[in-house]
Design a protein around this motif. Structure first.
Motif, mmCIF file in Angstrom:
data_model
loop_
_atom_site.group_PDB
_atom_site.id
_atom_site.type_symbol
_atom_site.label_atom_id
_atom_site.label_comp_id
_atom_site.label_asym_id
_atom_site.label_seq_id
_atom_site.Cartn_x
_atom_site.Cartn_y
_atom_site.Cartn_z
ATOM 1 N N ALA A 32 -3.285 4.228 4.341
ATOM 2 C CA ALA A 32 -3.163 5.504 3.998
ATOM 3 C C ALA A 32 -3.745 6.690 3.735
ATOM 4 O O ALA A 32 -3.551 7.808 3.023
ATOM 5 N N SER A 33 -4.417 6.548 5.044
ATOM 6 C CA SER A 33 -4.952 7.869 5.574
ATOM 7 C C SER A 33 -3.563 8.557 5.951
ATOM 8 O O SER A 33 -3.372 10.276 6.182
ATOM 9 N N LEU A 34 -3.001 8.294 6.827
ATOM 10 C CA LEU A 34 -1.705 9.264 7.073
ATOM 11 C C LEU A 34 -0.581 9.322 5.902
ATOM 12 O O LEU A 34 -0.031 10.085 5.912
ATOM 13 N N ILE A 35 -0.682 8.649 5.024
ATOM 14 C CA ILE A 35 0.078 8.895 3.840
ATOM 15 C C ILE A 35 -0.255 10.153 3.127
ATOM 16 O O ILE A 35 -0.032 11.128 2.481
ATOM 17 N N THR A 70 1.046 -1.189 0.150
ATOM 18 C CA THR A 70 -0.009 0.021 -0.096
ATOM 19 C C THR A 70 1.034 1.293 -0.204
ATOM 20 O O THR A 70 0.996 2.356 -0.601
ATOM 21 N N ALA A 71 1.649 0.966 1.213
ATOM 22 C CA ALA A 71 2.717 2.526 0.722
ATOM 23 C C ALA A 71 3.612 2.210 -0.069
ATOM 24 O O ALA A 71 3.519 3.547 -0.597
ATOM 25 N N LEU A 72 3.944 1.544 -0.745
ATOM 26 C CA LEU A 72 4.419 2.255 -2.409
ATOM 27 C C LEU A 72 3.544 2.259 -3.550
ATOM 28 O O LEU A 72 4.592 3.129 -4.157
ATOM 29 N N ALA A 73 2.646 1.692 -2.984
ATOM 30 C CA ALA A 73 1.862 2.008 -4.610
ATOM 31 C C ALA A 73 1.486 3.909 -4.123
ATOM 32 O O ALA A 73 1.088 4.224 -5.366
#
Ligand code: FES
Length: 172
Positions: free
Chosen positions: A160-163, A102-105
């Motif tokens: 996702a929210s944090l990013i 998720t982070a990478l995407a």
């Protein structure tokens, strides 16, 4: 000049950091930590490692071994933001691979090979994503650190929210 005196007045140079600490217990670790802090992109360049080896009279191979042993040290320029995903057993069984993906995407990072390295930086230098073996917080798995703050029981939605709160393309 003592290291305390240096720190109170201004940001010291690498030579001053080495001079203030060399010969003291734990000097090499402290010098590496301070040297990394001097660099805008929080990493230790080859030139910096060579200067530390020369300045402390430590073999370059030893300096390099210490810098590569501790995951805290970076040997490549880091992004503005830092996302560290724990990939230890407890976190893995609670979904950390999906969090890593998720982070990478979300950051538009391709080509990360976890079996080859433990960090990668987005092409726009917005963020670096790194993996660690364990944060020592296994009961709270899965654990992710965002810009130095640990988050526990992280879900894909929470990450996702944090990013998105990092404000990709702008300031926080
Ligand atoms: S395995 Fe993730 S905190 Fe220990």
């Amino acid at each position: 000049m003592s290291s305390t005196a240096i720190m109170k007045n201004r940001v010291p140079s690498l030579d001053e950091i080495i001079e203030a600490r060399k010969g003291k217990a734990g000097a090499l670790l402290g010098i590496l930590e301070d040297a990394q802090g001097l660099e805008e992109h929080r990493y230790l360049s080859e030139d910096t490692l060579r200067r530390i080896a020369l300045g402390t009279g430590t073999p370059l191979s030893t300096v390099y071994s210490v810098a590569t042993f501790y995951s805290f040290f970076n040997l490549a320029p880091q992004g503005k933001h830092s996302i560290v995903v724990c990939r230890g057993t407890a976190c893995h069984t609670r979904g950390s691979l999906e969090l890593l993906e998720t982070a990478l995407a979300r950051l538009g990072i391709d080509g990360f090979r976890e079996d080859e390295c433990n960090s990668i930086t987005s092409l726009d230098a917005f963020a670096s994503v790194r993996t660690v073996a364990c944060f020592g917080q296994c009961a709270l798995a899965p654990v992710v650190e965002v810009d130095g703050t640990l988050h526990s029981r992280v879900t894909v939605g929470k990450l996702a929210s944090l990013i998105s709160k990092l404000g990709k393309g702008g300031d926080k």
